[in-house]
Design a protein around this motif. Structure first.
Motif, PDB file in Angstrom:
ATOM      1  N   ILE A  14       0.825  -1.194   0.000  1.00 51.91           N
ATOM      2  CA  ILE A  14       0.000   0.000   0.000  1.00 51.91           C
ATOM      3  C   ILE A  14       0.868   1.257   0.000  1.00 51.91           C
ATOM      4  O   ILE A  14       2.027   1.222   0.402  1.00 51.91           O
ATOM      5  N   CYS A  15       0.261   2.346  -0.443  1.00 51.16           N
ATOM      6  CA  CYS A  15       0.922   3.637  -0.552  1.00 51.16           C
ATOM      7  C   CYS A  15       1.541   4.048   0.784  1.00 51.16           C
ATOM      8  O   CYS A  15       0.901   3.955   1.832  1.00 51.16           O
ATOM      9  N   ALA A  16       2.795   4.506   0.751  1.00 55.42           N
ATOM     10  CA  ALA A  16       3.495   4.898   1.974  1.00 55.42           C
ATOM     11  C   ALA A  16       3.000   6.242   2.499  1.00 55.42           C
ATOM     12  O   ALA A  16       3.323   6.625   3.616  1.00 55.42           O
ATOM     13  N   TRP A  26       6.364   5.241  -8.185  1.00 61.41           N
ATOM     14  CA  TRP A  26       7.494   5.411  -7.265  1.00 61.41           C
ATOM     15  C   TRP A  26       8.061   6.794  -7.478  1.00 61.41           C
ATOM     16  O   TRP A  26       8.178   7.263  -8.621  1.00 61.41           O
ATOM     17  N   CYS A  27       8.417   7.464  -6.389  1.00 57.29           N
ATOM     18  CA  CYS A  27       8.914   8.829  -6.486  1.00 57.29           C
ATOM     19  C   CYS A  27      10.220   8.858  -7.287  1.00 57.29           C
ATOM     20  O   CYS A  27      11.141   8.094  -7.015  1.00 57.29           O
ATOM     21  N   ASP A  28      10.292   9.770  -8.275  1.00 57.54           N
ATOM     22  CA  ASP A  28      11.456   9.844  -9.162  1.00 57.54           C
ATOM     23  C   ASP A  28      12.423  10.958  -8.794  1.00 57.54           C
ATOM     24  O   ASP A  28      13.303  11.306  -9.570  1.00 57.54           O
ATOM     25  N   TYR A  29      12.239  11.542  -7.623  1.00 60.86           N
ATOM     26  CA  TYR A  29      13.113  12.639  -7.217  1.00 60.86           C
ATOM     27  C   TYR A  29      14.532  12.114  -6.985  1.00 60.86           C
ATOM     28  O   TYR A  29      14.734  11.125  -6.277  1.00 60.86           O
ATOM     29  N   VAL A  30      15.516  12.778  -7.564  1.00 65.64           N
ATOM     30  CA  VAL A  30      16.907  12.345  -7.400  1.00 65.64           C
ATOM     31  C   VAL A  30      17.408  12.827  -6.042  1.00 65.64           C
ATOM     32  O   VAL A  30      17.448  14.023  -5.767  1.00 65.64           O
ATOM     33  N   CYS A  58      14.418   8.690  -4.938  1.00 60.29           N
ATOM     34  CA  CYS A  58      13.724   8.490  -3.670  1.00 60.29           C
ATOM     35  C   CYS A  58      13.033   7.123  -3.618  1.00 60.29           C
ATOM     36  O   CYS A  58      13.160   6.395  -2.652  1.00 60.29           O
ATOM     37  N   ASP A  59      12.288   6.789  -4.710  1.00 63.71           N
ATOM     38  CA  ASP A  59      11.646   5.477  -4.831  1.00 63.71           C
ATOM     39  C   ASP A  59      10.584   5.179  -3.776  1.00 63.71           C
ATOM     40  O   ASP A  59      10.278   4.017  -3.526  1.00 63.71           O
ATOM     41  N   LEU A  60      10.065   6.204  -3.156  1.00 60.80           N
ATOM     42  CA  LEU A  60       8.998   5.974  -2.185  1.00 60.80           C
ATOM     43  C   LEU A  60       7.773   5.416  -2.918  1.00 60.80           C
ATOM     44  O   LEU A  60       7.336   5.981  -3.914  1.00 60.80           O
ATOM     45  N   CYS A  77       6.676  12.205  -4.795  1.00 60.47           N
ATOM     46  CA  CYS A  77       5.912  12.043  -3.563  1.00 60.47           C
ATOM     47  C   CYS A  77       5.615  13.444  -3.010  1.00 60.47           C
ATOM     48  O   CYS A  77       6.261  14.410  -3.402  1.00 60.47           O
ATOM     49  N   PRO A  78       4.647  13.591  -2.113  1.00 55.19           N
ATOM     50  CA  PRO A  78       4.275  14.928  -1.607  1.00 55.19           C
ATOM     51  C   PRO A  78       5.448  15.691  -1.014  1.00 55.19           C
ATOM     52  O   PRO A  78       5.592  16.895  -1.221  1.00 55.19           O
TER      53      PRO A  78
END
Ligand SMILES: [Zn+2]
Ligand SMILES: [Zn+2]
Length: 109
Positions: A14-16, A26-30, A58-60, A77-78
Motif C-alpha cells: 500500500i501507498c506509503a 514510485w517517487c522519481d526525485y533524485v 527516492c523510490d517511495l 511524492c508529496p
C-alpha cells in the motif's frame, strides 16, 4: 500478535503516504548523485562501480492520488513535490541570472 504487524509497503503493498491505496508509482526525485570513481585497484571493480544509474532516486512507493506528475514518467511524492516547488529560482534571482547571461554574451561576441 497479529495486530502488531506493520502493513507492507512497496510493490503489491500500500501507498506509503495515505496508507490506503495500492502502490502504482514510485517517487522519481533524485536524492543523490553518485560521483564517478577515478581510481580503483582493478578494472573489474571499476566496471562494477560505474555500471548502472549514476544517481539514486527516492523510490517511495506511492499511489496515483498521492503522486504529482512533473513530466513524462516522472512522479514525485508529496514531500519531494514541495521541495521541487522551492527548487525554482525566485524572480529576483531569475532577473540577475538573465542579466549576467546577457553580459557574458556581449563580452564574448
Ligand atoms: Zn496514497
Ligand atoms: Zn520522494
Amino acid at each position: 500478535m497479529a495486530d502488531n504487524v506493520h502493513p507492507s509497503f512497496g510493490e503489491h503493498g500500500i501507498c506509503a503516504v495515505c496508507k490506503r491505496n495500492p502502490v502504482n508509482r514510485w517517487c522519481d526525485y533524485v536524492v543523490e548523485y553518485t560521483n564517478p570513481v577515478t581510481f580503483l585497484r582493478n578494472y573489474k571493480d571499476f566496471v562494477a562501480v560505474n555500471s548502472g544509474n549514476d544517481y539514486t532516486t527516492c523510490d517511495l512507493p506511492i499511489c496515483d492520488k498521492c503522486a504529482t506528475s512533473v513530466g513524462k514518467d516522472r512522479d514525485l511524492c508529496p514531500h519531494h513535490m514541495s521541495l521541487h516547488r522551492q527548487a525554482k529560482l525566485p524572480d529576483g534571482y531569475q532577473r540577475r541570472r538573465q542579466a549576467q547571461a546577457r553580459e557574458s554574451m556581449y563580452r564574448e561576441g
